[in-house]
Design a protein around this motif. Structure first.
Motif, short mmCIF file in Angstrom:
data_model
loop_
_atom_site.label_atom_id
_atom_site.label_comp_id
_atom_site.label_asym_id
_atom_site.label_seq_id
_atom_site.Cartn_x
_atom_site.Cartn_y
_atom_site.Cartn_z
N LEU A 129 2.50 -4.05 0.16
CA LEU A 129 2.14 -2.84 0.89
C LEU A 129 3.21 -2.55 1.93
N LYS A 130 3.76 -1.34 1.88
CA LYS A 130 4.80 -0.90 2.81
C LYS A 130 4.22 0.22 3.69
N PRO A 131 4.81 0.43 4.87
CA PRO A 131 4.33 1.54 5.71
C PRO A 131 4.68 2.89 5.10
N TYR B 292 -2.59 7.86 -0.85
CA TYR B 292 -1.28 7.56 -1.43
C TYR B 292 -0.58 6.38 -0.75
N TYR B 293 -1.12 5.20 -0.88
CA TYR B 293 -0.54 4.00 -0.27
C TYR B 293 0.83 3.70 -0.86
N ASN B 294 1.76 3.29 -0.02
CA ASN B 294 3.11 2.95 -0.44
C ASN B 294 3.13 1.47 -0.83
N ILE B 295 3.00 1.22 -2.11
CA ILE B 295 2.94 -0.15 -2.62
C ILE B 295 4.14 -0.36 -3.53
N GLU B 296 4.97 -1.32 -3.17
CA GLU B 296 6.19 -1.63 -3.92
C GLU B 296 5.90 -2.76 -4.90
N SER B 297 6.49 -2.66 -6.10
CA SER B 297 6.31 -3.74 -7.06
C SER B 297 7.67 -4.36 -7.39
N LEU C 269 -7.13 -3.58 -1.63
CA LEU C 269 -6.53 -2.91 -0.47
C LEU C 269 -6.70 -3.76 0.79
N MET C 270 -7.88 -4.30 1.01
CA MET C 270 -8.10 -5.13 2.19
C MET C 270 -7.20 -6.37 2.15
N TYR C 271 -7.05 -6.97 0.98
CA TYR C 271 -6.18 -8.13 0.84
C TYR C 271 -4.72 -7.76 1.15
N LEU C 272 -4.27 -6.61 0.64
CA LEU C 272 -2.90 -6.16 0.93
C LEU C 272 -2.70 -5.90 2.42
N GLN C 273 -3.69 -5.29 3.06
CA GLN C 273 -3.58 -5.01 4.49
C GLN C 273 -3.60 -6.29 5.31
#
Length: 75
Positions: free
Chosen positions: A66-68, A48-53, A12-16
């Motif tokens: 990671l999307k808003p 519920y993080y919005n993470i697109e693949s 999560l920290m890496y994505l942010q």
């Protein structure tokens, strides 16, 4: 003694920080071979993080971005 961060918290920290991650990144940085499972947890457990693949390359490896906002299943 300092408490170590979980792999999920590190991802999560890496994505942010960087916006996206691949399974290769996760393995090289965190020795995690189960990035898909970590992403699933981030998507389906609060907040519920919005993470697109997206699949990319000839071998169709995923890139998670990671999307808003909230993951669409929970809006």
């Amino acid at each position: 003694m300092a408490k170590q961060m979980s792999k999920k918290a590190k991802v999560l920290m890496y994505l942010q920080t960087y916006g996206s991650i691949t399974p290769k990144d996760a393995y090289e940085l965190f020795q995690s071979m189960r990035l898909g499972a970590l992403i699933h947890d981030l998507r389906h457990k609060e907040p519920y993080y919005n993470i697109e693949s997206k699949l990319e390359g000839k071998s169709n490896h995923a890139r998670y971005t990671l999307k808003p906002g909230v993951y669409p299943d929970y809006e």
